[in-house]
Design an enzyme around this catalytic site. Structure first.
Site, PDB file in Angstrom:
ATOM      1  N   LEU A 126      35.897 -18.587   8.391  1.00 35.25           N
ATOM      2  CA  LEU A 126      35.909 -19.456   7.219  1.00 35.25           C
ATOM      3  C   LEU A 126      36.176 -20.914   7.584  1.00 35.25           C
ATOM      4  O   LEU A 126      36.979 -21.586   6.954  1.00 35.25           O
ATOM      5  CB  LEU A 126      36.950 -18.988   6.193  1.00 35.25           C
ATOM      6  CG  LEU A 126      36.607 -17.707   5.432  1.00 35.25           C
ATOM      7  CD1 LEU A 126      37.718 -17.355   4.471  1.00 35.25           C
ATOM      8  CD2 LEU A 126      35.299 -17.851   4.683  1.00 35.25           C
ATOM      9  N   CYS A 127      35.557 -21.367   8.647  1.00 36.92           N
ATOM     10  CA  CYS A 127      35.723 -22.779   8.990  1.00 36.92           C
ATOM     11  C   CYS A 127      34.379 -23.363   9.412  1.00 36.92           C
ATOM     12  O   CYS A 127      34.280 -24.089  10.389  1.00 36.92           O
ATOM     13  CB  CYS A 127      36.777 -22.948  10.081  1.00 36.92           C
ATOM     14  SG  CYS A 127      36.629 -21.764  11.409  1.00 36.92           S
ATOM     15  N   GLY A 128      33.342 -23.003   8.685  1.00 41.35           N
ATOM     16  CA  GLY A 128      32.028 -23.572   8.953  1.00 41.35           C
ATOM     17  C   GLY A 128      31.516 -23.119  10.308  1.00 41.35           C
ATOM     18  O   GLY A 128      31.749 -21.990  10.722  1.00 41.35           O
TER      19      GLY A 128
END
Lengths: 137, 290
Positions: free
Chosen positions: B87-89
């Protein structure tokens, strides 16, 4: 001749000190040594101990862990893993750490792997208590 | 067309998701602040270390120490620093791809490459790629809790040990360097053998007094240098990860708002249509009674 010596004390976590001082005494790995302004270029390692520096008539103490020192052009750079100025040491915690290390050492012999680690911890704790004690009295 | 109830349900779901992404963004922002401070605080030490090492190397013969001398082409180790969580690109994938690209581009440079990964996410990508050999994965090093110096030191000692024992002849470090919350720079550096800064022409080199002697000072400082470099890259990576997550969650929240807007419009249209329909029915019903 330069009047002052610039002392830079740096740890991986932060720059602890950056000050103009008159004199520094550091715990070198082969014995304590003093540095005055206009010292020749020097590179040496430090052991666990007390680093003392003087500003005018006042003297300050810092408990330092393993590290090394570079002196060049009246700048003394001290790179250590930890550095705790005397007024920032929590006496209670330092004493607790000392007691813990002593306790752990009792159950170990010099052959144990842990022995050296705990011995080093004991040494650090002793220095901390020593440094903190000097300011509190 | 979806019924009123269905649309309402979807709006609720999207709102829930948005709340999570918003919360995650706030958490990352707070963590980023702390991680950023840690990176800034660690820089003077790393820089000073580099200065001292460079001036040392100017005086010392490169082959005088095992950590300085070139051993030629053999096996290379790539230390890849990624995060443990998603969930951090593109944060984790980008850096894993950088490592892969680096290995493919330098195929001729060494006989073989092996990868040591710090962080779970990097292995997720690389283990599915052909020709990538992963020797070890360390989890929970950076990003989850605060990065402390001993963590970097332990990894550093492990790497030095692998190099000293002759297991590898060269070690590279691949990590995200923190530039700002929005940008991370994928960085590849050579860790071992240590490559000191080249002496620039005309630079004044002072004669040092070594205590106890040059050899022993080098013996202690060079391993320390590796530890510091790894510690620093862990810090940089942690800060980058929080920055990347913050940006990713920010855009996710924005997308969610946009989606809620669209769904609300759809909902209102459907509502209007059903009211109109009901009115028509009532009117036509009344007409027929007359």
């Amino acid at each position: 001749m330069a009047e002052k010596l610039k002392l830079e004390l740096v740890t991986p976590y932060k720059r602890v000190l950056s000050e103009e001082v008159d004199e520094v005494t550091a715990p070198g790995s082969i014995g304590e040594f003093g540095v005055l302004p206009d010292h020749t270029s020097l590179l040496t390692t430090l052991k666990v101990g007390v680093l003392t520096y003087k500003k005018g008539n006042e003297s300050f103490q810092v408990a330092v862990n393993w590290g090394y020192v570079e002196v060049e052009d009246n700048v003394m750079t001290v790179l250590v893993e930890t550095a705790e100025p005397a007024d920032q040491i929590d006496m209670e915690r330092a004493k607790a750490a000392l007691a813990r290390a002593e306790e752990a050492l009792k159950g170990l012999t010099s052959e144990d792997k842990q022995f050296k680690i705990m011995e080093a911890a004991l040494e650090r704790a002793l220095i901390r208590v020593q440094v903190a004690g000097k300011t509190h009295h | 067309m979806a019924s009123l109830k269905d649309i309402k349900k979807r709006i609720g779901t999207v709102k829930n998701t948005q709340q999570i992404t918003k919360a995650m963004k706030m958490v990352s922002a707070a963590k980023l602040r702390r991680a950023q401070d840690a990176v800034t605080a660690a820089r003077p030490y790393a820089d000073k270390m580099h200065d001292v090492l460079s001036s040392l190397a100017l005086r010392e013969d490169a082959d005088s120490h095992p950590l300085l001398s070139e051993r030629g082409k053999g096996k290379a180790l790539v230390v890849l620093i990624t995060g443990d969580r998603g969930l951090c690109g593109g944060f984790n994938t980008n850096i894993a791809k950088t490592a892969e690209r680096f290995i493919r581009a330098n195929k001729d440079g060494f006989e073989s490459y092996e990868i040591l990964i710090a962080g779970r996410k990097g292995s997720d990508y690389l283990k599915r790629r052909a020709g990538m050999v992963i020797t070890k994965v360390h989890e929970h090093l950076a990003g989850s809790g605060p990065v402390t110096y001993p963590i970097g030191a332990l990894l550093g000692q492990e790497v030095i040990e692998l190099y000293r024992s002759g297991e590898y002849d060269s070690v590279f470090l691949v990590y995200n360097a923190f530039q700002s919350a929005m940008t991370q720079v994928q960085t590849v550096t050579q860790l071992l053998p240590i490559m000191p800064k080249e002496a620039t022409e005309g630079e004044y080199v002072a004669e040092y007094l070594f205590e106890p002697n040059a050899r022993e000072v080098l013996d202690q400082i060079l391993p320390k240098h590796i530890e510091v470099q790894i510690f620093r890259s862990l810090l940089e990576s942690a800060a980058s990860e929080h920055g990347a997550r913050m940006t990713a969650m920010d855009s996710a929240s924005k997308n969610a708002s946009e989606m809620i807007g669209k769904l609300t419009l759809q909902y209102n249209r459907a509502r209007q249509a059903s009211i109109t329909k009901e009115l028509m029915e009532i009117i036509s019903g009344a007409e027929s009674i007359k």
